[in-house]
Write an enzyme that holds these catalytic residues in place. Sequence first.
Site, PDB file in Angstrom:
ATOM      1  N   HIS A  71       0.576  -1.108  -0.129  1.00 58.88           N
ATOM      2  CA  HIS A  71      -0.277  -0.141   0.046  1.00 58.88           C
ATOM      3  C   HIS A  71       0.591   1.344   0.115  1.00 58.88           C
ATOM      4  O   HIS A  71       1.874   1.401   0.555  1.00 58.88           O
ATOM      5  CB  HIS A  71      -1.327   0.027   1.462  1.00 58.88           C
ATOM      6  CG  HIS A  71      -0.307  -0.298   2.390  1.00 58.88           C
ATOM      7  ND1 HIS A  71      -0.315   0.889   2.994  1.00 58.88           N
ATOM      8  CD2 HIS A  71      -0.174  -1.468   3.403  1.00 58.88           C
ATOM      9  CE1 HIS A  71       0.962   0.310   4.427  1.00 58.88           C
ATOM     10  NE2 HIS A  71       0.635  -0.420   4.431  1.00 58.88           N
ATOM     11  N   ASP A  73      -0.641   3.785   0.518  1.00 58.17           N
ATOM     12  CA  ASP A  73      -0.932   5.238   1.716  1.00 58.17           C
ATOM     13  C   ASP A  73      -0.710   4.965   3.170  1.00 58.17           C
ATOM     14  O   ASP A  73       0.095   3.897   3.422  1.00 58.17           O
ATOM     15  CB  ASP A  73      -2.544   4.835   1.776  1.00 58.17           C
ATOM     16  CG  ASP A  73      -2.957   3.777   2.373  1.00 58.17           C
ATOM     17  OD1 ASP A  73      -2.242   2.483   2.259  1.00 58.17           O
ATOM     18  OD2 ASP A  73      -3.857   4.064   3.519  1.00 58.17           O
ATOM     19  N   ASP A 104       6.340   1.484   6.988  1.00 60.64           N
ATOM     20  CA  ASP A 104       4.812   1.238   7.102  1.00 60.64           C
ATOM     21  C   ASP A 104       4.551   1.622   5.930  1.00 60.64           C
ATOM     22  O   ASP A 104       3.542   3.193   6.036  1.00 60.64           O
ATOM     23  CB  ASP A 104       3.645   0.748   7.387  1.00 60.64           C
ATOM     24  CG  ASP A 104       2.931   0.641   7.838  1.00 60.64           C
ATOM     25  OD1 ASP A 104       2.687  -0.690   6.830  1.00 60.64           O
ATOM     26  OD2 ASP A 104       1.609   0.354   8.913  1.00 60.64           O
ATOM     27  N   GLU A 138      -5.347   0.895   2.480  1.00 52.89           N
ATOM     28  CA  GLU A 138      -5.474  -0.059   3.503  1.00 52.89           C
ATOM     29  C   GLU A 138      -5.120   0.074   4.626  1.00 52.89           C
ATOM     30  O   GLU A 138      -5.943  -0.327   5.833  1.00 52.89           O
ATOM     31  CB  GLU A 138      -3.481  -1.073   3.314  1.00 52.89           C
ATOM     32  CG  GLU A 138      -3.153  -2.138   3.873  1.00 52.89           C
ATOM     33  CD  GLU A 138      -2.867  -2.263   5.089  1.00 52.89           C
ATOM     34  OE1 GLU A 138      -2.785  -2.813   6.235  1.00 52.89           O
ATOM     35  OE2 GLU A 138      -2.125  -0.858   5.420  1.00 52.89           O
ATOM     36  N   GLU A 139      -4.802   1.323   5.019  1.00 52.77           N
ATOM     37  CA  GLU A 139      -4.777   2.373   6.493  1.00 52.77           C
ATOM     38  C   GLU A 139      -5.985   3.343   6.801  1.00 52.77           C
ATOM     39  O   GLU A 139      -6.193   3.079   7.741  1.00 52.77           O
ATOM     40  CB  GLU A 139      -3.379   3.350   6.330  1.00 52.77           C
ATOM     41  CG  GLU A 139      -2.138   2.802   6.170  1.00 52.77           C
ATOM     42  CD  GLU A 139      -1.366   1.874   7.671  1.00 52.77           C
ATOM     43  OE1 GLU A 139      -1.921   1.502   8.372  1.00 52.77           O
ATOM     44  OE2 GLU A 139      -0.639   1.631   7.176  1.00 52.77           O
ATOM     45  N   GLU A 167       4.094  -6.028   4.735  1.00 53.09           N
ATOM     46  CA  GLU A 167       3.686  -5.179   5.406  1.00 53.09           C
ATOM     47  C   GLU A 167       5.302  -5.545   6.764  1.00 53.09           C
ATOM     48  O   GLU A 167       5.962  -5.849   6.547  1.00 53.09           O
ATOM     49  CB  GLU A 167       2.993  -6.051   6.537  1.00 53.09           C
ATOM     50  CG  GLU A 167       1.699  -5.312   5.888  1.00 53.09           C
ATOM     51  CD  GLU A 167       1.050  -4.216   5.868  1.00 53.09           C
ATOM     52  OE1 GLU A 167       2.938  -3.162   6.696  1.00 53.09           O
ATOM     53  OE2 GLU A 167       0.483  -3.612   4.954  1.00 53.09           O
ATOM     54  N   HIS A 353       3.406   3.583  13.048  1.00 53.07           N
ATOM     55  CA  HIS A 353       2.290   4.468  13.227  1.00 53.07           C
ATOM     56  C   HIS A 353       2.984   5.018  13.902  1.00 53.07           C
ATOM     57  O   HIS A 353       2.568   5.593  14.620  1.00 53.07           O
ATOM     58  CB  HIS A 353       1.347   3.784  13.670  1.00 53.07           C
ATOM     59  CG  HIS A 353       0.449   2.327  12.504  1.00 53.07           C
ATOM     60  ND1 HIS A 353      -0.474   2.690  12.472  1.00 53.07           N
ATOM     61  CD2 HIS A 353       1.022   2.971  11.439  1.00 53.07           C
ATOM     62  CE1 HIS A 353      -1.119   1.881  10.856  1.00 53.07           C
ATOM     63  NE2 HIS A 353       0.058   1.807  10.544  1.00 53.07           N
TER      64      HIS A 353
END
EC number: 3.5.1.18
Length: 381
Positions: A71, A73, A104, A138-139, A167, A353
């Site tokens: 991903h 995003d 990520d 995805e997020e 991931e 994150h």
Amino acid sequence: MSQFNNSPVLALAKDLISRPSVTPLDEGCQTLMADRLKDAGFNIEDMVFEDTTNMWARKGTQSPVFCFAGHTDVVPVGDLNRWHTPPFEPVVIDDYLHGRGAADMKGSLAAMVVATERFVKKHPDHKGSIAFLITSDEEGPFINGTTRVIDTLEARNEKITWSLVGEPSSTHKLGDIVKNGRRGSLTGNLTVKGMQGHVAYPHLADNPIHKASPALDELARMKWDNGNEFFPPTSFQIANINGGTGASNVIPGTLEVMFNFRYSTEVTAEILIERVLNILDAHGLDYDINWIFNGLPFLTGDGPLLDATRDAIKKVTGLDTDPQTSGGTSDGRFIAPTGAHVLELGPVNATIHKVNECVKVSDLEQLTLCYEAILENLLCQ
């Protein structure tokens, strides 16, 4: 740092991080990847569904099909004042690449592209096909991303044999852990009905918090299963609970509870739902409930993909990787039900994150070598 000055994976990772693609935005990341993949002989198919940008890129028409999945995003940056460097201005400090998405998973995306370029150049007549399934959702709510692309592929009977999701699976060192499965995820939104009234006159009201508490306690104490050699026991967690008007003298009329199951292959979503409803009914509650299916559990056992990945990690890092199913969900849960074997391999996840997200540049170099070795193990044998 001088040893990485001419690193193609570092350069591409920086280009991707510099684009503020907070979910569901892509901000041109997929175009950047697509241009590189076109030069490597890929056919590019853009799949835009509402607010989400997706890319299906494929080189070759034959089976088996090896698919890199990921991903573009990223999650929001949070408090900018807590970042040591601007989150979308990538910079390398002491071998660490800093920026939102470094771990990520824009570092993984860069490694995938560079590994594929190298592999195709070395092995132009490789067997099978190589594909990329990339999304910008995805997020976020994961409604218009990988799941929609998979639906499109399934409708035209286009199958993925093996999928490697980028991931950040590693814990302490690159490659120490790969994810060879994930638990299922099921969310329940429960509204328990009562009757609002004055706290001084409880006989004229019906307190839904008092009514629901024994049932919630039973749900929290319930042993749903024992797990198995691959999965821990199923977990029930209350995530949000809201009731009341904010006043101290008002009995609320409703109680809202959001809870989530992370469940093993020992149960199904249908079994969990039935058991929850039986408990709520046994306590005589008046309620409404709706369910959100976030993904089925999946497991990739021994076979070509896991063997190829183990061998590549050992060759590049010297580590004997440990396949695990712990952690949250990923888009692998949408790919696995098609029959594909799915693994996750990516950087160390210590800062994902968080503010000041970063990844070791040397890890990105090694990750690129791992991805290239996996391709060689699967498509050159």
